[in-house]
Motif scaffolding. Structure first.
Motif, short mmCIF file in Angstrom:
data_model
loop_
_atom_site.label_atom_id
_atom_site.label_comp_id
_atom_site.label_asym_id
_atom_site.label_seq_id
_atom_site.Cartn_x
_atom_site.Cartn_y
_atom_site.Cartn_z
N ARG A 1 -7.46 4.18 4.16
CA ARG A 1 -6.11 5.23 4.05
C ARG A 1 -4.94 4.37 3.78
O ARG A 1 -4.21 4.94 3.02
N ALA A 2 -5.06 3.19 4.32
CA ALA A 2 -3.64 2.53 4.04
C ALA A 2 -3.95 1.85 2.62
O ALA A 2 -2.72 1.31 2.05
N LYS B 1 -5.21 -4.38 11.21
CA LYS B 1 -4.14 -2.97 11.45
C LYS B 1 -2.83 -3.65 11.00
O LYS B 1 -2.03 -2.70 10.36
N ALA B 2 -2.54 -4.60 11.68
CA ALA B 2 -1.09 -5.21 11.34
C ALA B 2 -0.77 -5.25 9.73
O ALA B 2 0.34 -4.85 9.18
N PHE B 3 -1.76 -5.91 9.17
CA PHE B 3 -1.52 -5.98 7.61
C PHE B 3 -1.36 -4.89 6.85
O PHE B 3 -1.15 -4.90 5.62
N MET B 4 -1.93 -3.59 7.51
CA MET B 4 -1.78 -2.36 6.81
C MET B 4 -0.15 -2.38 6.27
O MET B 4 0.06 -1.58 5.27
N ARG B 5 0.68 -3.06 6.91
CA ARG B 5 2.14 -3.05 6.69
C ARG B 5 2.61 -3.93 5.55
O ARG B 5 3.74 -3.85 5.18
N GLY C 1 -4.56 12.97 14.17
CA GLY C 1 -4.00 12.26 13.01
C GLY C 1 -4.02 12.66 11.63
O GLY C 1 -4.37 14.06 11.52
N LYS C 2 -3.84 12.06 10.71
CA LYS C 2 -3.93 12.80 9.28
C LYS C 2 -5.17 13.31 8.88
O LYS C 2 -5.14 14.55 8.37
#
Ligand code: NCD
Length: 355
Positions: free
Chosen positions: A199-200, A169-173, A338-339
């Protein structure tokens, strides 16, 4: 800064601040030895831990603060039936900051809604483990000088390993990485995490063979099969020991591969690998202490209390049996839009997601 429940609670500015503070502390720890003098940290560990608990405790002590807490809830009023929220409120009167580990998903988030002091998620069931993620990102950034453009293999129990969910999840950034998700099909990354990655726009491949990708990797993140999350020992034993990183595999890997592991390791890394300079998990564990020092100091200095969010769907409930709202039933349901779907704020499962 707000309570740390998920790495993505941090803004880019906050993350960069933690990273640079951890580096300064590592370089000259003596300069920070009294920063938190007079402050008390409560470590509420409802689930066993050595590294994370010791690492929080030593982090606070090295900042000049002190510690209260438990590592066995059976020795406290929890065994008399005290609710999570009552324990949190009581402890908040005695301490300035809480680090909580809990076997149920969303428990630290629930605590953060009722505690007037910062709460750090030190691991909630199979859900998240944001301070391990801080440790992992700090270590990768130090070793590789970047968090983008890397080939990253993640191997082992990707279904139950909260460090894996947190890290992905963090690496989506941090875009531009290529992930090789290596697991037995029964231990693959949960659908809800894959949906977030899709989604990311994160690039990943789900594979079953470590040999197939090891030569390409810049980072290999090994994990143990999480015995405590299996319904029976027989089910665990069927999947335990699926992967072992040994020197035969290391010999075909890059010369600058970084082998990481959140630890404890069981049998997924052969003992012989420990003495290879590419085995960096002990350095990683030490980095965990410095980044936790940076986190504690920053939270004590600039804490912004949580505000109870609105429940956007009063007629829905979370169906995840591992969600804290199913265990502590007085907690308000908190579903948010959410989206593309509605999610439980505690455990992040889609409200119609019954897995
Ligand atoms: C990890 C955890 O507790 O999730 N360990 C840790 O924090 N040091 C990984 C694990 O237990 O496998």
């Amino acid at each position: 800064m707000k309570s740390l429940l998920d790495f993505n609670d941090l803004s880019d500015i906050e993350w960069n601040h933690l990273l640079s503070l951890a580096r300064q502390i590592k370089q000259s720890p003596a300069d920070f030895a009294t920063l938190c003098r007079g402050k008390v940290m409560a470590t509420l560990f409802y689930e066993p831990s050595t590294r994370t608990q010791f690492s929080f405790q030593t982090a606070m002590q090295r900042l000049g603060g002190t510690i209260i807490g438990f590592s066995d809830p059976n020795s406290t009023s929890v065994s008399k039936g005290e609710t999570l929220i009552d324990t949190t409120k009581i402890v908040s009167a005695y301490a300035d900051i809480i680090a909580m580990r809990h076997p149920v998903e969303g428990a630290p988030y629930a605590a953060s809604l009722f505690a007037p002091i910062p709460v750090i998620n030190a691991g909630d069931g199979g859900h998240l483990h944001p301070t391990q993620t801080l440790t992992d990102l700090y270590t990768i950034s130090d070793l590789k000088g970047t968090l983008t453009g890397l080939n990253i293999g993640i191997c082992g129990d990707l279904k139950n390993g909260r460090t894996v969910h947190s890290l992905l999840k963090a690496f989506m950034r941090f875009p531009g990485n290529e992930f090789y998700l290596i697991s037995h099909p029964d231990l693959a990354v949960p659908q809800y995490v894959l949906k977030l990655l899709d989604r990311a726009g994160v690039h990943y491949r789900q594979i079953t063979s470590l040999d197939e990708c090891i030569a390409k990797l810049d980072v290999l993140y090994m994990t143990r099969v999480q015995r405590e999350r299996f319904a029976s020992l027989a089910k665990y034993e069927r999947l335990a020991g699926c992967y072992t990183l040994d020197m035969a595999k290391m010999n075909v890997a890059k010369k600058d591969l970084a082998v990481l592991h959140p630890l404890p390791k069981i049998d997924e890394i052969a003992y012989e690998v420990d003495s290879d300079p590419r085995a960096l998990y002990f350095t990683q564990a030490k980095n965990g202490m410095y980044i936790r020092m940076a986190l504690i100091a920053t939270l004590l200095d600039s804490y912004e209390p949580s505000v109870m969010p609105q429940n956007e769907f009063p007629d829905r409930v979370c169906h995840n049996p591992r969600c804290i709202t199913r265990h502590e039933t007085y907690l308000p349901q908190l579903i948010r839009q959410g989206k593309t779907a509605a999610y439980c704020r505690y455990c992040e499962h889609e409200t119609d997601d019954k897995q």
